[in-house]
Every structure is written in C-alpha cells, then in structure tokens.
Motif scaffolding. Structure first.
Motif, PDB file in Angstrom:
ATOM      1  N   UNK A 166       0.796  -1.236   0.000  1.00 35.72           N
ATOM      2  CA  UNK A 166       0.000   0.000   0.000  1.00 35.72           C
ATOM      3  C   UNK A 166       0.825   1.280   0.000  1.00 35.72           C
ATOM      4  N   UNK A 167       2.071   1.213   0.436  1.00 31.18           N
ATOM      5  CA  UNK A 167       2.920   2.406   0.463  1.00 31.18           C
ATOM      6  C   UNK A 167       3.990   2.346  -0.628  1.00 31.18           C
ATOM      7  N   UNK A 168       4.674   1.211  -0.707  1.00 32.99           N
ATOM      8  CA  UNK A 168       5.755   1.089  -1.684  1.00 32.99           C
ATOM      9  C   UNK A 168       5.270   0.654  -3.063  1.00 32.99           C
ATOM     10  N   UNK A 169       4.048   0.144  -3.128  1.00 35.26           N
ATOM     11  CA  UNK A 169       3.445  -0.261  -4.404  1.00 35.26           C
ATOM     12  C   UNK A 169       4.311  -1.273  -5.174  1.00 35.26           C
ATOM     13  N   UNK A 182       0.919 -18.398  -0.244  1.00 32.81           N
ATOM     14  CA  UNK A 182       0.400 -17.631  -1.376  1.00 32.81           C
ATOM     15  C   UNK A 182      -1.116 -17.486  -1.230  1.00 32.81           C
ATOM     16  N   UNK A 183      -1.774 -18.555  -0.834  1.00 35.24           N
ATOM     17  CA  UNK A 183      -3.225 -18.491  -0.607  1.00 35.24           C
ATOM     18  C   UNK A 183      -3.552 -17.518   0.518  1.00 35.24           C
ATOM     19  N   UNK A 184      -2.738 -17.526   1.558  1.00 36.83           N
ATOM     20  CA  UNK A 184      -2.965 -16.591   2.657  1.00 36.83           C
ATOM     21  C   UNK A 184      -2.860 -15.145   2.188  1.00 36.83           C
ATOM     22  N   UNK A 185      -1.916 -14.879   1.285  1.00 38.04           N
ATOM     23  CA  UNK A 185      -1.787 -13.523   0.750  1.00 38.04           C
ATOM     24  C   UNK A 185      -3.088 -13.065   0.102  1.00 38.04           C
ATOM     25  N   UNK A 186      -3.776 -13.976  -0.539  1.00 33.27           N
ATOM     26  CA  UNK A 186      -5.002 -13.624  -1.251  1.00 33.27           C
ATOM     27  C   UNK A 186      -6.177 -13.362  -0.319  1.00 33.27           C
ATOM     28  N   UNK A 187      -5.990 -13.595   0.990  1.00 32.47           N
ATOM     29  CA  UNK A 187      -7.033 -13.223   1.946  1.00 32.47           C
ATOM     30  C   UNK A 187      -6.960 -11.746   2.303  1.00 32.47           C
ATOM     31  N   UNK A 188      -5.876 -11.072   1.884  1.00 33.55           N
ATOM     32  CA  UNK A 188      -5.741  -9.628   2.126  1.00 33.55           C
ATOM     33  C   UNK A 188      -6.520  -8.893   1.033  1.00 33.55           C
ATOM     34  N   UNK A 189      -7.551  -8.152   1.385  1.00 33.85           N
ATOM     35  CA  UNK A 189      -8.407  -7.524   0.368  1.00 33.85           C
ATOM     36  C   UNK A 189      -7.636  -6.675  -0.633  1.00 33.85           C
ATOM     37  N   UNK A 190      -6.663  -5.895  -0.150  1.00 34.00           N
ATOM     38  CA  UNK A 190      -5.928  -5.014  -1.054  1.00 34.00           C
ATOM     39  C   UNK A 190      -4.983  -5.787  -1.973  1.00 34.00           C
ATOM     40  N   UNK A 217      -5.721  -9.036  -3.050  1.00 34.84           N
ATOM     41  CA  UNK A 217      -6.624  -9.696  -3.999  1.00 34.84           C
ATOM     42  C   UNK A 217      -7.094  -8.718  -5.072  1.00 34.84           C
ATOM     43  N   UNK A 218      -7.400  -7.485  -4.651  1.00 34.16           N
ATOM     44  CA  UNK A 218      -7.863  -6.471  -5.599  1.00 34.16           C
ATOM     45  C   UNK A 218      -6.788  -6.183  -6.647  1.00 34.16           C
ATOM     46  N   UNK A 219      -5.554  -6.022  -6.215  1.00 34.08           N
ATOM     47  CA  UNK A 219      -4.472  -5.706  -7.154  1.00 34.08           C
ATOM     48  C   UNK A 219      -4.140  -6.895  -8.046  1.00 34.08           C
ATOM     49  N   UNK A 220      -4.217  -8.091  -7.498  1.00 31.49           N
ATOM     50  CA  UNK A 220      -3.982  -9.282  -8.319  1.00 31.49           C
ATOM     51  C   UNK A 220      -5.051  -9.384  -9.403  1.00 31.49           C
ATOM     52  N   UNK A 221      -6.294  -9.158  -9.037  1.00 29.21           N
ATOM     53  CA  UNK A 221      -7.393  -9.237 -10.005  1.00 29.21           C
ATOM     54  C   UNK A 221      -7.270  -8.183 -11.102  1.00 29.21           C
ATOM     55  N   UNK A 222      -6.632  -7.062 -10.775  1.00 25.84           N
ATOM     56  CA  UNK A 222      -6.430  -5.997 -11.757  1.00 25.84           C
ATOM     57  C   UNK A 222      -5.105  -6.152 -12.512  1.00 25.84           C
ATOM     58  N   UNK A 223      -4.380  -7.251 -12.233  1.00 26.33           N
ATOM     59  CA  UNK A 223      -3.067  -7.505 -12.853  1.00 26.33           C
ATOM     60  C   UNK A 223      -2.051  -6.426 -12.498  1.00 26.33           C
ATOM     61  N   UNK A 224      -2.231  -5.822 -11.324  1.00 19.18           N
ATOM     62  CA  UNK A 224      -1.281  -4.815 -10.842  1.00 19.18           C
ATOM     63  C   UNK A 224      -0.244  -5.422  -9.899  1.00 19.18           C
ATOM     64  N   UNK A 225      -0.468  -6.662  -9.515  1.00 14.47           N
ATOM     65  CA  UNK A 225       0.414  -7.350  -8.579  1.00 14.47           C
ATOM     66  C   UNK A 225       0.453  -8.824  -8.960  1.00 14.47           C
TER      67      UNK A 225
END
Length: 209
Positions: A88-91, A160-168, A170-178
């Motif tokens: 969220x800060x370093x993007x 990796x699955x645990x990471x996807x429980x973080x809303x921010x 999951x949102x960036x992954x779905x947008x192909x930003x992460x």
C-alpha cells in the motif's frame, strides 16, 4: 564478532565505493519492485539468490516464510504490517514467497510437545501451518522422507493463498497490478523452482519450455 566488524570496513571501502552513486540515490527514498517473504534461516540470502542490488527487494523474513491470514486486529503484527507497507505504500509489483529445503520450521511441525517446550512463541507461530501439516500428512502418510519436501512445498502454496485473503492484495492481483510467486530453493544445489499455478507443479527456473 571481529569478522563482522572487518566486513563492515570492507563494505565501506570496497562495495560502497564501487556503488557510491546507487547508495547516494537510495539515501532519501526506496522504490523496490518486489516483496520477498523468506525464511529466517541463515542459509537463505535473498539478494544473493536473486542477484539483486540494494533498493530492489523489500524483505520480510520469519520462521518458515509464513504470512498469517488477513484479520482485523489491534495486536503488534510484524509480518502483516510489512506486507501492508510493501503493497500500500511502496506499491511493489511482485510478491515472492520463498521456501527452502531442509526447513527447520517445517520440520518442527512434526516434533513433540515436549521438544518445543522451551520455545513457546515458536510453537504458537507454527500453529499457522496446521493446514500445511494436515495436507502433507494426507499426501505422504508415514513416509517421513517424502514428507519433508512435500511439507515445504505445500507450505509455500498455503502462504500464497494466505496472501489472497488480504483484500488489497486480492484487488491488485485481479487488476493484474500485482503478481504472486511461490519459490522453492534447494540449498545444496542452488536450484530454485517456481510454482506453476496452471499445472500445480514447481518448475525449475531457467529450464522453462
């Protein structure tokens, strides 16, 4: 300690001098492209494995390279706060979960209660890997030799699955930003395997078809 002090002097006189401009540019800010979540094991050295320079990796290390599932809490949460800051800060654009062979944390999942009596905080931390132990036992049964590397690899996938429980995240992954990666590092050979989400297998990096 003498070798550490000597190392500091050599760093200043040699490495820093060779990359003075880089360090001067990093003096006021950082802009890492990747969050690297690795084990605290002394044999796992992120910048050495990836041949990256200072400023490229934001590194989080803990026992068994774990990321707790997302939850709302007022506790002091070191790994969770580092993940939050990196995204969220370093993007950062990538997150790597890097497990490794001969992982003491993964091995400790199968130790007795008595053997962990002197390390209660470690014992509590390893509760995060309960799903990992259950899955590995389902796959391997009593085959202890196979269970070691299966546990280490299942643990990577679980984090990796645990990471996807973080809303921010999951949102960036779905947008192909992460992009999320799962790596398995073999200490004795220097090989690193990357988890293939399509096939469900770990592929040797550098040997892709």
């Amino acid at each position: 300690m003498k070798e550490l002090f000597d190392g500091v002097v050599r760093f200043r006189d040699e490495d820093y001098a060779d990359h003075r401009e880089l360090f001067e540019n990093l003096g006021d800010k950082q802009d890492p492209h990747t969050l690297f979540v690795g084990c605290s094991d002394s044999r796992v050295v992120p910048n050495l494995i990836t041949r990256t320079m200072p400023g490229e990796l934001f590194v989080v290390r803990n026992i068994a390279n774990m990321v707790p599932p997302y939850r709302e809490t007022s506790d002091y949460v070191a790994t969770t706060s580092a993940v939050e800051y990196a995204v969220n800060i370093l993007n950062v654009k990538n997150i790597i979960i890097c497990g490794h062979s001969n992982c003491g944390g993964c091995s400790a999942l199968y130790q007795s209660e008595e053997s962990l009596a002197n390390v209660p905080k470690v014992k509590k931390w390893l509760e995060l890997a309960s799903p990992v132990k259950k899955k590995a036992m389902e796959i391997c049964g009593d085959d202890a030799g196979k269970r070691e590397w299966v546990t280490e690899q299942v643990n990577i996938i679980q984090q990796v699955r645990n990471l996807l429980t973080y809303p921010y995240i999951k949102e960036r992954v779905n947008k192909s930003e992460l992009i999320l990666y799962g790596w398995y590092y073999i200490i004795a050979t220097g090989e690193v395997y990357n988890y293939n989400f399509d096939t469900g297998y770990f592929d040797l990096i550098g040997n892709e078809q």
